[in-house]
Design a protein around this motif. Structure first.
Motif, PDB file in Angstrom:
ATOM      1  N   GLU A  47     -49.532  34.069 -17.103  1.00 24.50           N
ATOM      2  CA  GLU A  47     -50.975  34.151 -17.286  1.00 24.50           C
ATOM      3  C   GLU A  47     -51.586  32.772 -17.480  1.00 24.50           C
ATOM      4  OE1 GLU A  47     -52.020  38.357 -19.445  1.00 24.50           O
ATOM      5  OE2 GLU A  47     -51.538  36.658 -20.711  1.00 24.50           O
ATOM      6  N   TYR A  82     -46.357  41.038 -21.289  1.00 26.85           N
ATOM      7  CA  TYR A  82     -47.237  40.980 -20.116  1.00 26.85           C
ATOM      8  C   TYR A  82     -47.337  42.343 -19.436  1.00 26.85           C
ATOM      9  CZ  TYR A  82     -47.444  35.821 -20.040  1.00 26.85           C
ATOM     10  OH  TYR A  82     -47.673  34.504 -20.324  1.00 26.85           O
ATOM     11  N   ARG A  93     -49.590  44.563 -21.507  1.00 26.13           N
ATOM     12  CA  ARG A  93     -51.006  44.209 -21.313  1.00 26.13           C
ATOM     13  C   ARG A  93     -51.526  44.747 -19.983  1.00 26.13           C
ATOM     14  NH1 ARG A  93     -50.711  37.763 -22.713  1.00 26.13           N
ATOM     15  NH2 ARG A  93     -50.543  37.893 -25.009  1.00 26.13           N
ATOM     16  N   ALA A  94     -50.725  44.564 -18.927  1.00 28.72           N
ATOM     17  CA  ALA A  94     -51.165  44.999 -17.595  1.00 28.72           C
ATOM     18  C   ALA A  94     -51.316  46.505 -17.521  1.00 28.72           C
ATOM     19  CB  ALA A  94     -50.178  44.505 -16.537  1.00 28.72           C
ATOM     20  N   GLU A 139     -51.591  42.536 -31.093  1.00 29.37           N
ATOM     21  CA  GLU A 139     -52.450  42.913 -29.971  1.00 29.37           C
ATOM     22  C   GLU A 139     -52.793  44.401 -29.975  1.00 29.37           C
ATOM     23  OE1 GLU A 139     -51.563  41.228 -26.210  1.00 29.37           O
ATOM     24  OE2 GLU A 139     -50.788  39.368 -27.073  1.00 29.37           O
ATOM     25  N   GLY A 145     -48.255  44.151 -12.695  1.00 29.64           N
ATOM     26  CA  GLY A 145     -48.505  45.459 -13.279  1.00 29.64           C
ATOM     27  C   GLY A 145     -48.781  46.507 -12.227  1.00 29.64           C
ATOM     28  N   ARG A 146     -49.556  46.139 -11.209  1.00 28.29           N
ATOM     29  CA  ARG A 146     -49.876  47.086 -10.143  1.00 28.29           C
ATOM     30  C   ARG A 146     -48.610  47.556  -9.428  1.00 28.29           C
ATOM     31  NH1 ARG A 146     -50.089  47.726  -5.114  1.00 28.29           N
ATOM     32  NH2 ARG A 146     -49.259  45.647  -4.672  1.00 28.29           N
ATOM     33  N   THR A 171     -51.662  40.826 -13.217  1.00 33.68           N
ATOM     34  CA  THR A 171     -52.284  42.063 -12.741  1.00 33.68           C
ATOM     35  C   THR A 171     -51.524  42.634 -11.557  1.00 33.68           C
ATOM     36  OG1 THR A 171     -54.455  41.341 -13.521  1.00 33.68           O
ATOM     37  CG2 THR A 171     -54.411  43.096 -11.874  1.00 33.68           C
ATOM     38  N   ARG A 191     -51.895  48.594 -20.038  1.00 34.18           N
ATOM     39  CA  ARG A 191     -53.049  48.993 -20.838  1.00 34.18           C
ATOM     40  C   ARG A 191     -54.351  48.668 -20.125  1.00 34.18           C
ATOM     41  NH1 ARG A 191     -53.545  46.933 -26.990  1.00 34.18           N
ATOM     42  NH2 ARG A 191     -53.770  44.908 -25.958  1.00 34.18           N
ATOM     43  N   ALA A 192     -54.425  47.506 -19.505  1.00 34.17           N
ATOM     44  CA  ALA A 192     -55.643  47.117 -18.786  1.00 34.17           C
ATOM     45  C   ALA A 192     -55.938  48.066 -17.635  1.00 34.17           C
ATOM     46  CB  ALA A 192     -55.509  45.684 -18.272  1.00 34.17           C
ATOM     47  N   ALA A 193     -54.891  48.675 -17.067  1.00 33.14           N
ATOM     48  CA  ALA A 193     -55.071  49.632 -15.973  1.00 33.14           C
ATOM     49  C   ALA A 193     -55.372  51.042 -16.478  1.00 33.14           C
ATOM     50  CB  ALA A 193     -53.826  49.652 -15.089  1.00 33.14           C
ATOM     51  N   GLY A 194     -55.489  51.214 -17.798  1.00 35.82           N
ATOM     52  CA  GLY A 194     -55.909  52.493 -18.357  1.00 35.82           C
ATOM     53  C   GLY A 194     -54.801  53.410 -18.825  1.00 35.82           C
TER      54      GLY A 194
END
Length: 353
Positions: free
Chosen positions: A153, A21, A24-25, A50, A339-340, A336, A27-30
């Motif tokens: 999730e 998780y 993923r978070a 993935e 991750g933040r 999310t 990577r999703a944030a760049g």
């Protein structure tokens, strides 16, 4: 940022899912994220599926060699387990990168190990605890962890996977109670089996399914089921990929742990609106507070049995507690947001350098 995750566990449990998780978070944030893990373990396979870069190694010397050789190429080294944080801080003289540690357990440190554990923890640049319970021991040793709770999730149910399980275990027409926990001392499967036995003395309209890998209590657990005559009621399903699918058919989810930093499997139950009956061990007491489930004293067979019966029979109670639990998990355990919070910590550490 370029982040290296460390997790060398053999199996697939809550910590491995949380590692994925996080990846993923991030990577999703760049950000770029890779993992150093055990070759051939489920985590390596899932990360490869993935599209993540994985560095699978087979032993501790290989971990140490990779960190010493390649660790300096990352901005942050994030250890997800107690073992891997040891190797991360031991090689710090070579890689020189900030080390972040996520503590996912609530064990008390043995008196003879306090100096060693305390010294290791003080070499960590960013200390994270996943619950207040997980933070208690480092606080006692003079550290102040940041609380970043584990996440869950929303899950797209694979109905074919569910149908296969129902057919295999003969669950048609039965209420389904379940747990997801390894057969180890800390999860106290014997108390759980005895509680199911108490419930079975008054009704036989249910099946209890125990998902999870074996462990140091497996032989005793299986023997207890035999001794209580629960072979048709208490089913050992073992480790199953996609266990999150099966929550869609659960009527009650149960945890009997005697020690638990958080109990992330209850978060899946919350998200899928399954009522939870649990001991008040560690972080479970935090998760189920404020009427989000039924809390029972550790080791209390009768309380667990009564809680399961209430969740099966009291529709108004079940609806109320599952709504509270759902609202809580969506606000406090979002991937999310988790991750933040980690990324904000990483950025603070890098700004201090």
């Amino acid at each position: 940022m370029k982040v290296l995750q460390l997790n060398f566990e053999k199996g697939w449990r809550g910590g491995e899912r949380q590692t994925l998780y996080c990846m993923r978070a991030f990577r999703a944030a760049g950000h770029d994220v890779e993992v150093l893990c055990r070759a051939g373990a489920p985590l390596e396979a899932r990360c490869k599926e993935e599209g993540f870069v994985t560095h699978g190694v087979r032993n501790v010397p290989a971990q140490l060699a990779y960190l010493a050789r390649a660790g300096r190429h990352y901005d942050i080294i994030h250890a997800q387990t107690a073992n891997t944080v040891t190797w991360a801080v031991l090689t710090k003289a070579f890689h020189g990168r900030p080390v972040v540690f996520s503590r996912r357990t609530s064990f008390e440190v043995e008196p003879g190990d306090q100096w060693k554990t305390g010294a290791k923890w003080r070499r960590v640049d960013g200390f994270v605890a996943i619950s207040e319970m997980a933070a208690a021991e480092p606080r006692r040793l003079g550290l102040q962890p940041v609380i970043i709770r584990s996440a869950v999730e929303p899950h797209a149910i694979d109905h074919a996977n569910v149908d296969r399980l129902v057919a295999e275990l003969g669950l048609q027409g039965k209420k389904v109670l379940a747990t997801s926990a390894a057969l180890i001392h800390d999860k106290d499967p014997l108390t759980l089996i005895r509680a199911v036995g108490e419930l079975a003395r008054t009704r036989r309209d249910f099946v209890f399914v125990h998902f999870g890998a074996g462990g140091d209590r497996e032989a005793q657990a299986r023997a207890e089921v035999q001794a209580l005559g629960l072979q048709d009621v208490y089913l050992f399903a073992g480790f199953r990929k996609g266990v999150e699918d099966f929550y869609s058919i659960f009527d009650v989810f149960v945890m009997s742990s005697i020690e638990e930093a958080l109990g992330s499997s209850v978060l899946d139950a919350f998200l899928q609106r399954v009522p939870v009956v649990s001991t008040d061990a560690g972080g479970l007491k935090e998760s189920l507070a404020d009427g989000r489930g039924v809390l029972c004293p550790v080791g209390d067979v009768q309380a667990l049995a009564s809680g399961m019966a209430r969740c099966l029979d009291d529709a108004a109670f079940r609806d109320a507690c599952t709504q509270r639990a759902y609202d809580y998990v969506r606000s406090e355990h979002d991937v999310t947001e988790m991750g933040r919070r980690y990324l904000a910590l990483f950025e603070r550490l890098l700004a201090q350098r």
